[in-house]
Design an enzyme around this catalytic site. Structure first.
Site, mmCIF file in Angstrom:
data_model
loop_
_atom_site.group_PDB
_atom_site.id
_atom_site.type_symbol
_atom_site.label_atom_id
_atom_site.label_comp_id
_atom_site.label_asym_id
_atom_site.label_seq_id
_atom_site.Cartn_x
_atom_site.Cartn_y
_atom_site.Cartn_z
ATOM 1 N N ALA A 75 -41.572 -1.771 -106.240
ATOM 2 C CA ALA A 75 -42.871 -1.426 -106.198
ATOM 3 C C ALA A 75 -43.260 -1.657 -104.764
ATOM 4 O O ALA A 75 -44.395 -1.247 -104.537
ATOM 5 C CB ALA A 75 -43.571 -2.501 -107.156
ATOM 6 N N THR A 76 -42.535 -2.228 -103.945
ATOM 7 C CA THR A 76 -42.982 -2.870 -102.703
ATOM 8 C C THR A 76 -43.103 -1.199 -101.870
ATOM 9 O O THR A 76 -44.112 -1.040 -101.191
ATOM 10 C CB THR A 76 -41.968 -3.777 -102.116
ATOM 11 O OG1 THR A 76 -42.270 -4.983 -102.692
ATOM 12 C CG2 THR A 76 -42.538 -3.958 -100.560
ATOM 13 N N ASN A 155 -50.323 -10.827 -110.404
ATOM 14 C CA ASN A 155 -49.069 -11.341 -110.725
ATOM 15 C C ASN A 155 -49.228 -13.060 -110.600
ATOM 16 O O ASN A 155 -48.111 -13.721 -111.195
ATOM 17 C CB ASN A 155 -47.947 -11.030 -109.557
ATOM 18 C CG ASN A 155 -48.465 -11.045 -108.201
ATOM 19 O OD1 ASN A 155 -49.465 -10.280 -107.881
ATOM 20 N ND2 ASN A 155 -47.952 -11.994 -107.496
ATOM 21 N N SER A 203 -41.932 -1.048 -111.020
ATOM 22 C CA SER A 203 -41.027 -1.866 -110.777
ATOM 23 C C SER A 203 -39.777 -1.849 -111.818
ATOM 24 O O SER A 203 -40.115 -2.174 -112.902
ATOM 25 C CB SER A 203 -41.350 -3.195 -109.918
ATOM 26 O OG SER A 203 -40.019 -3.982 -109.767
ATOM 27 N N HIS A 205 -37.524 -4.367 -112.065
ATOM 28 C CA HIS A 205 -36.796 -5.900 -112.486
ATOM 29 C C HIS A 205 -38.167 -6.681 -113.023
ATOM 30 O O HIS A 205 -37.840 -7.697 -113.435
ATOM 31 C CB HIS A 205 -36.450 -6.436 -111.254
ATOM 32 C CG HIS A 205 -37.061 -6.766 -110.163
ATOM 33 N ND1 HIS A 205 -37.612 -8.343 -110.015
ATOM 34 C CD2 HIS A 205 -37.704 -6.287 -108.994
ATOM 35 C CE1 HIS A 205 -38.556 -8.267 -108.811
ATOM 36 N NE2 HIS A 205 -38.485 -7.164 -108.459
ATOM 37 N N CYS A 328 -42.944 -15.061 -103.603
ATOM 38 C CA CYS A 328 -43.008 -14.366 -102.182
ATOM 39 C C CYS A 328 -43.217 -15.273 -101.173
ATOM 40 O O CYS A 328 -42.835 -15.204 -99.953
ATOM 41 C CB CYS A 328 -43.523 -13.126 -101.955
ATOM 42 S SG CYS A 328 -43.268 -11.988 -103.491
HETATM 43 C C1 LIG Z 1 -43.101 -7.886 -107.976
HETATM 44 C C2 LIG Z 1 -44.354 -7.187 -107.539
HETATM 45 C C3 LIG Z 1 -44.116 -6.270 -106.747
HETATM 46 C C4 LIG Z 1 -43.097 -5.915 -105.887
HETATM 47 O O1 LIG Z 1 -42.001 -5.301 -106.558
HETATM 48 P P1 LIG Z 1 -40.586 -4.932 -105.993
HETATM 49 O O2 LIG Z 1 -39.904 -3.919 -107.195
HETATM 50 O O3 LIG Z 1 -39.943 -6.545 -106.126
HETATM 51 O O4 LIG Z 1 -40.727 -4.404 -104.874
HETATM 52 C C5 LIG Z 1 -45.356 -5.613 -106.380
HETATM 53 N N1 LIG Z 1 -46.534 -5.825 -107.098
HETATM 54 C C6 LIG Z 1 -46.632 -6.674 -107.936
HETATM 55 C C7 LIG Z 1 -48.051 -6.833 -108.630
HETATM 56 C C8 LIG Z 1 -45.673 -7.379 -108.093
HETATM 57 O O5 LIG Z 1 -45.659 -8.149 -109.447
#
Ligand SMILES: *Cc1c(COP(=O)(O)O)cnc(C)c1O
Length: 382
Positions: A75-76, A155, A203, A205, A328
């Site tokens: 998601a990043t 989150n 994402s 995971h 993070c």
């Molecule tokens: C975990 C998360 C991300 C980052 O996702 P990754 O797949 O770890 O890069 C981005 N946005 C939110 C809201 C998240 O919870």
């Protein structure tokens, strides 16, 4: 005390064993390991089929066309591609982006990078419930607003945005609407058509899939153009080059199919666990919920413990894996920018913990956390 109790599902989830089983089919010589872009032999076609089947699984969950799914590393990367890729490709449409101060760092830091590149950003401050209202967004819209980026589920807090209402305001102002939905999959409805979403980050995971895989949903429309960040072989309709990670992709597909099939039952059970936690704490005083319970997903519970030091509390709970603020930035001792952003006083923010539950959380896990809190709190407050 015994084994570690994992209550940090919002940081990452374990891979569902059924997902791990699928992933193993795409790695070794006796499996479908070939490059999905290899058009010259059967093994390549089989890998491509696996990728396309996973693409459909992800598309189904958000009611999209499979051709609107762009694989990324997470998601990043999807957030980076959405914000940077869209703003750079649409300079003539406008240089203005609207987002909020409580977005994930993947959006916050990307929007800041765009500011340094000359784009203009309006940073909205949410109310105490962590949410931006449609009225707030309407006031922030300008004739040159090209993009609005707001998250589906926060989150740290678990609060849910009214995406349909927000997208309506963005579109009325002539802007596209991006949603970071990493925490929304399997928790809330993410039908991109019904919700009016143009770009959406997902994402693997956070939903029992593997780390290192994600998706940017890109609406098929003349209006939604994206400039790639990663150049190479022209994979993913030119928007994201690089050999596709078949095992990661198949894993994310399976995880999303499971989410679609099991979300309702999972969420009902998790709501029971969340309420068990709240009931179990009701005899203790000085505990406040940073999570707006009535408008939040059931799997995230962010609590402030008055009169205790957060680090000492975390130490006392060392058998319970939880998060202070977001994982993070757990290396820094600054209060969470999200809690600060919704106006939680510094001392309370530093004494806040995020409990997050998931598919494999049991009543015994909740009871262990309750017991640890009852044991630790009186001493820490003395
Ligand atoms: C975990 C998360 C991300 C980052 O996702 P990754 O797949 O770890 O890069 C981005 N946005 C939110 C809201 C998240 O919870």
């Amino acid at each position: 005390m015994s084994a570690l109790v994992y209550l940090d599902y919002a940081a990452t989830t374990p891979v569902d064993p059924r997902v791990a089983e699928v992933m193993q089919r795409y790695l070794t010589l006796d499996g479908t390991f070939a490059n999905p872009a290899s058009r010259s032999h059967m093994l390549g076609w089989q890998a491509e089929q696996a990728v396309e089947s996973a693409r459909r699984q992800v598309a189904d969950l958000i009611a999209a066309d499979p051709r609107e799914i762009v694989w990324t590393s997470g998601a990043t990367e999807a957030d980076n591609l959405a914000l940077i890729g869209f703003m750079r490709a649409n300079r003539e449409r406008g240089q203005h982006l609207v987002t909020s101060i409580v977005e994930h760092k993947a959006v916050v830091d990307t929007a800041s990078a765009l500011e340094r590149e000359g784009f203009e950003v309006t940073w909205l401050t949410p109310g105490a419930d962590g949410r931006i209202t449609p009225e707030q967004l309407r006031e922030a819209m300008r004739p040159d607003t090209a993009l609005v980026s707001l998250m589906a589920v926060n989150n740290e807090l678990g609060c849910i945005h009214d995406l349909a209402a927000l997208s309506e305001v963005a579109h009325a102002g002539g802007a596209a609407f991006h949603v970071d939905a990493a925490q929304g999959v399997g928790r809330i409805d993410l039908d991109v058509g019904r919700l009016g979403i143009d770009l959406m980050s997902l994402s693997g995971h956070k939903t029992y899939g593997p780390k290192g895989i994600g998706v940017l949903y890109v609406r098929r429309s003349q209006e939604i153009r994206i400039e790639p960040l990663i150049h190479g072989g022209g994979h993913e309709r030119g928007m994201r080059s690089g050999t596709l990670a078949t095992h990661q992709i198949a894993g994310m597909g399976e995880a999303f199919a499971l989410a679609e099939a099991e979300a309702e039952a999972d969420q009902a059970r998790i709501l029971g666990l969340r309420n068990r936690m709240l009931d179990g704490l009701s005899d203790l005083s000085g505990i406040y919920s940073n999570t707006p319970i009535d408008v939040a997903v059931p799997n995230i519970l962010n609590l402030a413990f008055e009169g205790v030091d957060g680090e000492s509390l975390l130490m006392a709970l060392r058998n319970i894996a939880v998060s202070t603020g977001s994982a993070c930035n757990s290396a820094s001792v600054e209060p969470s920018y999200v809690l600060k952003g919704i106006g939680v006083p510094r001392a309370l923010a530093l004494a806040s913990l995020r409990f997050s539950f998931g598919r494999f959380t049991t009543e015994a896990d909740i009871d262990a956390a309750l017991q640890a809190l009852h044991h630790a709190l009186p001493g820490l407050r003395r």
